[in-house]
Structures are given as C-alpha cells and as structure tokens.
Write an enzyme that holds these catalytic residues in place. Sequence first.
Site, PDB file in Angstrom:
ATOM      1  N   ASP A 176      13.856  -4.728  12.991  1.00 26.66           N
ATOM      2  CA  ASP A 176      14.113  -5.108  14.370  1.00 26.66           C
ATOM      3  C   ASP A 176      12.895  -5.526  15.164  1.00 26.66           C
ATOM      4  O   ASP A 176      11.716  -5.106  14.444  1.00 26.66           O
ATOM      5  CB  ASP A 176      14.719  -3.858  15.051  1.00 26.66           C
ATOM      6  CG  ASP A 176      15.596  -4.061  16.117  1.00 26.66           C
ATOM      7  OD1 ASP A 176      15.701  -5.390  16.694  1.00 26.66           O
ATOM      8  OD2 ASP A 176      16.329  -3.324  16.793  1.00 26.66           O
ATOM      9  N   GLU A 221      19.334  -1.525  11.687  1.00 29.85           N
ATOM     10  CA  GLU A 221      18.103  -2.036  12.003  1.00 29.85           C
ATOM     11  C   GLU A 221      17.135  -1.030  12.335  1.00 29.85           C
ATOM     12  O   GLU A 221      17.246   0.004  13.125  1.00 29.85           O
ATOM     13  CB  GLU A 221      18.519  -2.516  13.511  1.00 29.85           C
ATOM     14  CG  GLU A 221      19.664  -3.528  13.439  1.00 29.85           C
ATOM     15  CD  GLU A 221      19.934  -4.406  14.795  1.00 29.85           C
ATOM     16  OE1 GLU A 221      18.917  -4.493  15.767  1.00 29.85           O
ATOM     17  OE2 GLU A 221      20.484  -5.444  14.665  1.00 29.85           O
ATOM     18  N   ASN A 235      21.374   0.730  15.027  1.00 32.39           N
ATOM     19  CA  ASN A 235      20.084   1.051  15.321  1.00 32.39           C
ATOM     20  C   ASN A 235      19.700   2.209  14.576  1.00 32.39           C
ATOM     21  O   ASN A 235      20.341   3.350  14.760  1.00 32.39           O
ATOM     22  CB  ASN A 235      19.644   1.027  16.507  1.00 32.39           C
ATOM     23  CG  ASN A 235      19.706  -0.447  17.155  1.00 32.39           C
ATOM     24  OD1 ASN A 235      18.882  -1.248  17.033  1.00 32.39           O
ATOM     25  ND2 ASN A 235      20.659  -0.765  18.014  1.00 32.39           N
ATOM     26  N   GLU A 251      25.952  -6.419  16.627  1.00 40.57           N
ATOM     27  CA  GLU A 251      25.089  -5.260  17.000  1.00 40.57           C
ATOM     28  C   GLU A 251      25.607  -4.046  17.873  1.00 40.57           C
ATOM     29  O   GLU A 251      26.189  -4.696  18.929  1.00 40.57           O
ATOM     30  CB  GLU A 251      23.513  -5.444  17.441  1.00 40.57           C
ATOM     31  CG  GLU A 251      22.845  -4.030  17.531  1.00 40.57           C
ATOM     32  CD  GLU A 251      21.517  -4.347  18.026  1.00 40.57           C
ATOM     33  OE1 GLU A 251      21.304  -5.788  18.233  1.00 40.57           O
ATOM     34  OE2 GLU A 251      20.601  -3.541  17.966  1.00 40.57           O
ATOM     35  N   GLU A 263      16.837 -12.869  18.445  1.00 40.29           N
ATOM     36  CA  GLU A 263      17.501 -12.134  19.561  1.00 40.29           C
ATOM     37  C   GLU A 263      16.834 -12.494  20.995  1.00 40.29           C
ATOM     38  O   GLU A 263      15.816 -12.999  20.915  1.00 40.29           O
ATOM     39  CB  GLU A 263      17.687 -10.677  19.203  1.00 40.29           C
ATOM     40  CG  GLU A 263      16.519  -9.946  19.288  1.00 40.29           C
ATOM     41  CD  GLU A 263      16.908  -8.486  18.941  1.00 40.29           C
ATOM     42  OE1 GLU A 263      17.829  -8.028  19.773  1.00 40.29           O
ATOM     43  OE2 GLU A 263      15.962  -7.722  18.476  1.00 40.29           O
TER      44      GLU A 263
HETATM   45  P1  C2E Z   1      17.287  -3.434  20.549  1.00 46.03           P
HETATM   46  O1  C2E Z   1      17.760  -2.827  19.268  1.00 46.03           O
HETATM   47  O2  C2E Z   1      16.130  -4.449  20.457  1.00 46.03           O
HETATM   48  O3  C2E Z   1      18.770  -4.077  21.246  1.00 46.03           O
HETATM   49  C1  C2E Z   1      18.612  -5.424  21.948  1.00 46.03           C
HETATM   50  C2  C2E Z   1      18.569  -5.111  23.298  1.00 46.03           C
HETATM   51  O4  C2E Z   1      18.159  -6.636  23.722  1.00 46.03           O
HETATM   52  C3  C2E Z   1      19.815  -4.870  23.870  1.00 46.03           C
HETATM   53  O5  C2E Z   1      19.490  -3.968  24.923  1.00 46.03           O
HETATM   54  C4  C2E Z   1      20.590  -6.117  24.329  1.00 46.03           C
HETATM   55  O6  C2E Z   1      21.305  -5.845  25.333  1.00 46.03           O
HETATM   56  C5  C2E Z   1      19.433  -6.732  24.581  1.00 46.03           C
HETATM   57  N1  C2E Z   1      19.504  -8.312  24.923  1.00 46.03           N
HETATM   58  C6  C2E Z   1      20.631  -8.966  24.017  1.00 46.03           C
HETATM   59  N2  C2E Z   1      20.401 -10.127  24.247  1.00 46.03           N
HETATM   60  C7  C2E Z   1      19.524 -10.395  25.163  1.00 46.03           C
HETATM   61  C8  C2E Z   1      18.994 -11.505  25.783  1.00 46.03           C
HETATM   62  O7  C2E Z   1      19.554 -12.690  25.836  1.00 46.03           O
HETATM   63  N3  C2E Z   1      17.972 -11.304  27.027  1.00 46.03           N
HETATM   64  C9  C2E Z   1      17.685 -10.133  27.236  1.00 46.03           C
HETATM   65  N4  C2E Z   1      16.576 -10.140  28.035  1.00 46.03           N
HETATM   66  N5  C2E Z   1      18.138  -9.126  26.667  1.00 46.03           N
HETATM   67  C10 C2E Z   1      18.918  -9.235  25.582  1.00 46.03           C
HETATM   68  P2  C2E Z   1      19.963  -2.747  25.172  1.00 46.03           P
HETATM   69  O8  C2E Z   1      21.533  -2.520  25.064  1.00 46.03           O
HETATM   70  O9  C2E Z   1      19.876  -2.204  26.544  1.00 46.03           O
HETATM   71  O10 C2E Z   1      19.355  -1.638  24.322  1.00 46.03           O
HETATM   72  C11 C2E Z   1      18.097  -1.337  24.500  1.00 46.03           C
HETATM   73  C12 C2E Z   1      17.375  -0.740  23.344  1.00 46.03           C
HETATM   74  O11 C2E Z   1      17.934   0.732  23.012  1.00 46.03           O
HETATM   75  C13 C2E Z   1      17.793  -1.311  22.024  1.00 46.03           C
HETATM   76  O12 C2E Z   1      16.706  -2.396  21.701  1.00 46.03           O
HETATM   77  C14 C2E Z   1      17.507  -0.093  20.936  1.00 46.03           C
HETATM   78  O13 C2E Z   1      16.215  -0.278  20.626  1.00 46.03           O
HETATM   79  C15 C2E Z   1      18.029   1.011  21.882  1.00 46.03           C
HETATM   80  N6  C2E Z   1      19.284   1.341  21.442  1.00 46.03           N
HETATM   81  C16 C2E Z   1      20.498   0.894  21.870  1.00 46.03           C
HETATM   82  N7  C2E Z   1      21.555   1.609  21.255  1.00 46.03           N
HETATM   83  C17 C2E Z   1      20.931   2.393  20.082  1.00 46.03           C
HETATM   84  C18 C2E Z   1      21.393   3.128  19.055  1.00 46.03           C
HETATM   85  O14 C2E Z   1      22.800   3.558  19.142  1.00 46.03           O
HETATM   86  N8  C2E Z   1      20.551   4.104  18.668  1.00 46.03           N
HETATM   87  C19 C2E Z   1      19.368   3.851  18.786  1.00 46.03           C
HETATM   88  N9  C2E Z   1      18.650   4.710  17.884  1.00 46.03           N
HETATM   89  N10 C2E Z   1      18.842   3.068  19.624  1.00 46.03           N
HETATM   90  C20 C2E Z   1      19.648   2.411  20.343  1.00 46.03           C
HETATM   91 CA    CA Z   2      15.322  -5.863  18.921  1.00 43.14          CA
HETATM   92 CA    CA Z   3      18.553  -3.421  17.504  1.00 41.20          CA
END
Ligand code: C2E
Ligand code: CA
Ligand code: CA
Length: 693
Positions: free
Chosen positions: A591, A561, A529, A470, A648
């Site tokens: 998602d 997603e 995403n 992802e 996830e």
């Molecule tokens: P998401 O799409 O639900 O992405 C998964 C989030 O969970 C990611 O946080 C990831 O680092 C985190 N994660 C993965 N494995 C684990 C784990 O084992 N434990 C825990 N506690 N967390 C885990 P991240 O990278 O901080 O992203 C947060 C949110 O920001 C994403 O949730 C998504 O909604 C948004 N996001 C990130 N990149 C993009 C993007 O390019 N475009 C858009 N529109 N939204 C984004």
């Molecule tokens: Ca997610």
């Molecule tokens: Ca996601």
Amino acid sequence: MDKRTLLAVDDAEINRKILSKLFSNDFDVLEACDGKEALDVINEHDGNIDIIVLDIIMPEYDGFYFLEKIKETEFASIPVVIATTDNSPEAENRLLDLGATDLIYKPFNPQNAVKKVNAILARYEAENQRIKSTASSLEDRHSIVMRQTNTFSAEYNFLTGKTFIDPEYSNYVHRDFCNIDIFDPTTMIGLIYRPDLDAVISFLNLGDIHETIQKYINIRILTDNNIYEWFRLALTIHIENGIKTRAILTFNNINNEMEAIKKLEIFSSIDRLTKIPNRNTFVEKTQTIIEANPETKFAIVRFDIESFKIINQLFGTSEGDSILKFIAVKLQEIIEPIKNGTYCRITSDLFAFSIPYESEELLNSIIDTLVAAVKMYPLNFDITLSFGIYIAENSEYSVRHMLDRAGVAQKATKNNYKSHVSYFDEALREQEEIEITIVSEMKRALENGEFKIYLQPKVDMRTGEIIGSEALVRWVHPEKGLISPRSFIPIFENNGFITELDYYIFATVSKQLDKWRSEGIPILPVSVNVSRADLYDPNLFPNIVKIVDTYNIPHEFIEFELTESSFISDNHKLVELTYNLQKGGFHVLMDDFGSGYSSLNSLKDIKVDVLKIDINFLPTSTSDERAGKILTSVVSMANALDLKVVVEGVETRDQADFLISIGAYEAQGYYFFRPMPVEEYEVALKKQLEAKK
Ligand code: C2E
Ligand code: CA
Ligand code: CA
C-alpha cells in the site's frame, strides 16, 4: 541400573494397556486417565518420573489442561511426549509452544513409538547435561558474586550466532525468558513491560560501533510471580580486530533499590540530578499560587530537548546529564526572579515552569531567553527545545491536568518544522475531546457493531468494469455520525486496539463474501488493510487463516494491503508475513507505494504481488512533467518485475487517460467510485452483471 519411569496418560483404558505393554521392557509404567489424575500421580511420586506420554483429547481435564498446569509446578522440567492423531504443523506448533517436548502419532507403530520415546529421552538428557556443564564454566567466569548481587547474564556470540542464557535466570525472571532473541523485539512482548519496549529496542540496536562499549538501561521485566520488576541491564559489546565478537548482557534485579528511590523522591522535594524542584513540589506550589490568585492568568509551560536520545547516544549519558543540569541552572536563573514563578524538572529531559501570563510577547521573550541561554552549552550539536503551553484562565483544572494539556500542545510541535512553540488551543481541545470519546467508547462500539465496512471498487479503466474492492472501516457513531478512520486509526494503533478491530474487519469481509456466495452473486476479491501494529501479534498469520477458513473463503479472494514500516526492526516481520500469506495462497499488496516509507529499495526484500501507488504522493498533478515521468518509470519497472499495479486516488478523466497511456490499467479513486456501504456496492455489482448479459 533401575528402570526408568514412564507415565502414560490416556482416557481410553485400551490405549493405556497398549502403552504399558509397549514400554514395559524399558520402563516402569504408571497410568493416569486424565490430566488431573496425572498431576496427582506426579505429586505422589514426588516428580520421580522420567518421561510422560500424554493424550491430548480427554474428557474434562485434557492434555492442554495438563500442559498448562504442570508449567506452574516444580515438575515443569519432566519431558512430555504428546500422543496425537493430528499431524498438522499448526497443531504441532501449538503443542510445542505449550511446552511439549516432542510428539508421536497415533495409531502407534509399536517399534517406532518405543524407539522414538527412547530417542527423545536420550536427547533430552544430553541437552540437560550440556546445560549443566556450560553452566559450570559460566560459573567460573562470572563468579559467585553474581548470585549475591541478584544478577544473571546472557551472552551472544556474533561468530557462532549462538545465545547462551545463564540457567540461573529462572531464579530472577519468568521462565519463558530463555526464548528471547535479543535481536527480535517481538520475542520480548509480554516479557518486557510494554512501555519499556521501545527503549529496549533502541538500547539493543547495536548499529555501527568500532570499539568495545558498555551501556546501561533500567527496565521492567516479567518475573515468575507474573509481576514486572525493575532490572538494570548492562550491555557490553566486545570488538576484536574491528569486528563484533561477543555481546554480554547482565541483568541485575534492582527492584528494591527502585522502590526505595521512588519513596525517597516522593518524600523529597528536590530532583536528584539537577537539584531544582521536582514535579511534585512544582504541582503543589503552583496549585497554591494559582488558587491564591484567581484573577491572574497563568502560563503553564512544558519543554523538552528534541532528539535527546540521540544526544545521549552520540555523546554518552554523562554528557546528557550535564546538559540537563545546565538547563536546570538556566531555568532557575530566568524564572526564580519572576514573582509567582515556579519551575521543575519533571523527568528525564522534560522540564516545566509556570508564570503569570501577561502577553504572548512577554512569554515569547522569556522562552527566547531560555533558548538562547541553552545554546551557549558547548556541544557540537544543535540543542533544540520544544515548548507546549497551556494558558490557565482560572483554577478550574488541576495543575496536573494543565501540565497534560501543555504536553498535548508540545506533541503538536513535533509535526511542525517551523515552530518549536505551540499553545493548547481550541483545535487541540476538540481533538482531546474526540480522543477521549474514541478511547472510552471503542470497546462498546465494537461490541455494538458500530464499525462498518465501506467498499471502494477497483476498476479496469479500459472497460470501466469492477474487478474487486478495498474494505475501509467506518465508525458509525450513534450520536456523532460517521467518523473517519483517519481520526481513530492512529489512536488505535497507539493503544493496540487496532489489532482487535482489524480481526473484526477480516471476519466481516469473510462473512460478507460467504453471504454473497450463498446468494449466488459471483464474488470478486476484497482487500483489507493490515496495520503495522498488527505485526506485533505473534499469532497474526494463524489467526488470519483461522478467520478466513471459518467461512471457507478461498484464499485468493482476500487480499492484504501492507505498508512498509518506518521501523527497520519491523521489516523482517513484514517479510515473514508476506511470505506466509503468499504461501497460504493470499495476495499481498504494498500500500501507499511511493509515500516515502515504502520505496524501491524495499522491493528487493518484500516480494509482494501488487504495488498500490497513491497518485497523491507524487509531486503534483499528472500535468506536472516530473510526476508523469516518475509514474511512467515505476509502471514500467513494475511490468518488468511482473508486478501488478493499482493506482489509487484517481480523481479526473485526465489522470485516467494518462495512466492508460502508460500501461497502468487498474485504478481505485473518486473518479470511478467513492467508498460505499456494502449494499450500494452490491447494487453496482448487480448492474454490471446485468449489463454483461
Ligand atoms: P488507505 O489504505 O491508503 O486507503 C485509501 C484512502 O484513500 C481511503 O481513505 C479512501 O477513501 C481514500 N481515497 C480513495 N480514492 C480517493 C481519491 O480519489 N482521492 C482521495 N483524495 N482519496 C481517495 P479512508 O477510507 O479515509 O482511509 C484512510 C486510511 O485509514 C486508509 O488509507 C488506511 O490506512 C486506514 N484504514 C482504513 N480502514 C482500515 C482498516 O480496516 N484497518 C486498518 N488497519 N486501517 C484502515
Ligand atoms: Ca493507500
Ligand atoms: Ca489500503
């Protein structure tokens, strides 16, 4: 009968000759060699042209130029048939969107072309006839009073599903207005002033009504001069025998009225509805008091009624107004006796006051008194006030800025179920600073390439093998370092910048895949995403295709997603996007399945390929029996529906073992890999390849 006139626009003389010859039996044929000359010819003939056959690709002033330009003239209604070689649906849609009436394809089949042009013209004329005749009956019904009051109307018939817009509309609003579907907010983007859009959506949300109703709203609509003007909308829903029959919307241009009121309000010091001081008076008076008392701390307090919208909907706006007047009276009774106390109504259900600040207890007791007084209002509904407070220690900031900060604190109460009072504190101050940085630097950051993708592998837990990843955005700020998407994505979703960023991410991922492919690295799918805010872009899907196709990436390698929206009104957009993506060969993941927004219920409308379940959305850990049971049944349901599952947030061996035991094999989580820079991901991939050899 006189022959009708056809204008043939084509840069190739030979084509013009062909067209002349083809159509000379039925038409007087005029010729033009490009878009510019065509406009001149039309002007020379004072628009006396019945139909235009237009080539698209011409040097300099091409067909697109012509379509754009003619729209701005009084001759916009002349039907234009495009002669084109491109018979792709995208090209067709684009041309029709630009105002083309229809298309014929080159090379011409002589008889077909003539027949088709005649048919188009006949259809067009019939259509016009119909509009004219409906217009006159509408004229009867709504009488000429409408014209004199700057009003036009639209009518939606629930029984036939047809919308009729009074053709006079074009005298008042932008001509694209006829394309509005009052039940589809996305069709209103651009035509309705963006900050008013939400109000319009809830205004048009008819919900459950059982008797004829009428309601009003004032909003800004785009006019033909490309400026927004104030209109009063009146919506009447007719109910006959318990069912909705007709919805009649009248649009009344009240721009002059609003301007006059605005002027009046500026000059007057009193709020019209409640008769207490208005915002300007408050700001001025408070500023003077604070400056005159530099040693005194002041509390600037802003408050509003929670769910005031709902109160208005349930009890009507006159009841709403009466509540506001009641609150104003109480506010006055409580603050007026306090020395150096000031108060006002800011707007709608928003009030403010300022008093010298002695202690938190004292301020709380004043707030409690106000809350208790408001509770006395006789209404079958709990009127809850929420307060935001800024404590001014000196007059360093203007009262306006203090009010803004009280507003920020007030917003913070909305996420807090326990307390309806919050202070602008250090945490909010920091947040404010971050937000200012984020908003002021986002554009530059995008141009500078500060947004980077991190990839988090998805694995098959049985083998530990990477099966895809992802893409998660990171802001690599030159001074502040790595900024998490959790701090900037919500801000970008609010100000619309997210869509630009998401396109950038789609492009970056496509480019990366292209690079790997050219280096002979076998590629695995990458998911990206899609923000809910992206759904407001009417060109989202075609833009996605364009981006991915620029790099020639087979569609199965980019997955999308999506999260289900909290807004029911967006949901059909989501259904449509999912459908388009899948038809285009992309995979769609739902998602955050189980997070509350997305639910079992939505699966019947949105046919995704993969459910992404975040283990952290479940009650507690997997040792919790209930959580385990929920997971087990979701997985077996997914299996039964032929849906893939990716879990996830997997952080421990125990969780992984449990998941394998219930038949969920694909996972993404810190236990296996954290999100990592692209180079690191590449290393992990190569390692896996080596191991396989
Ligand atoms: P998401 O799409 O639900 O992405 C998964 C989030 O969970 C990611 O946080 C990831 O680092 C985190 N994660 C993965 N494995 C684990 C784990 O084992 N434990 C825990 N506690 N967390 C885990 P991240 O990278 O901080 O992203 C947060 C949110 O920001 C994403 O949730 C998504 O909604 C948004 N996001 C990130 N990149 C993009 C993007 O390019 N475009 C858009 N529109 N939204 C984004
Ligand atoms: Ca997610
Ligand atoms: Ca996601």
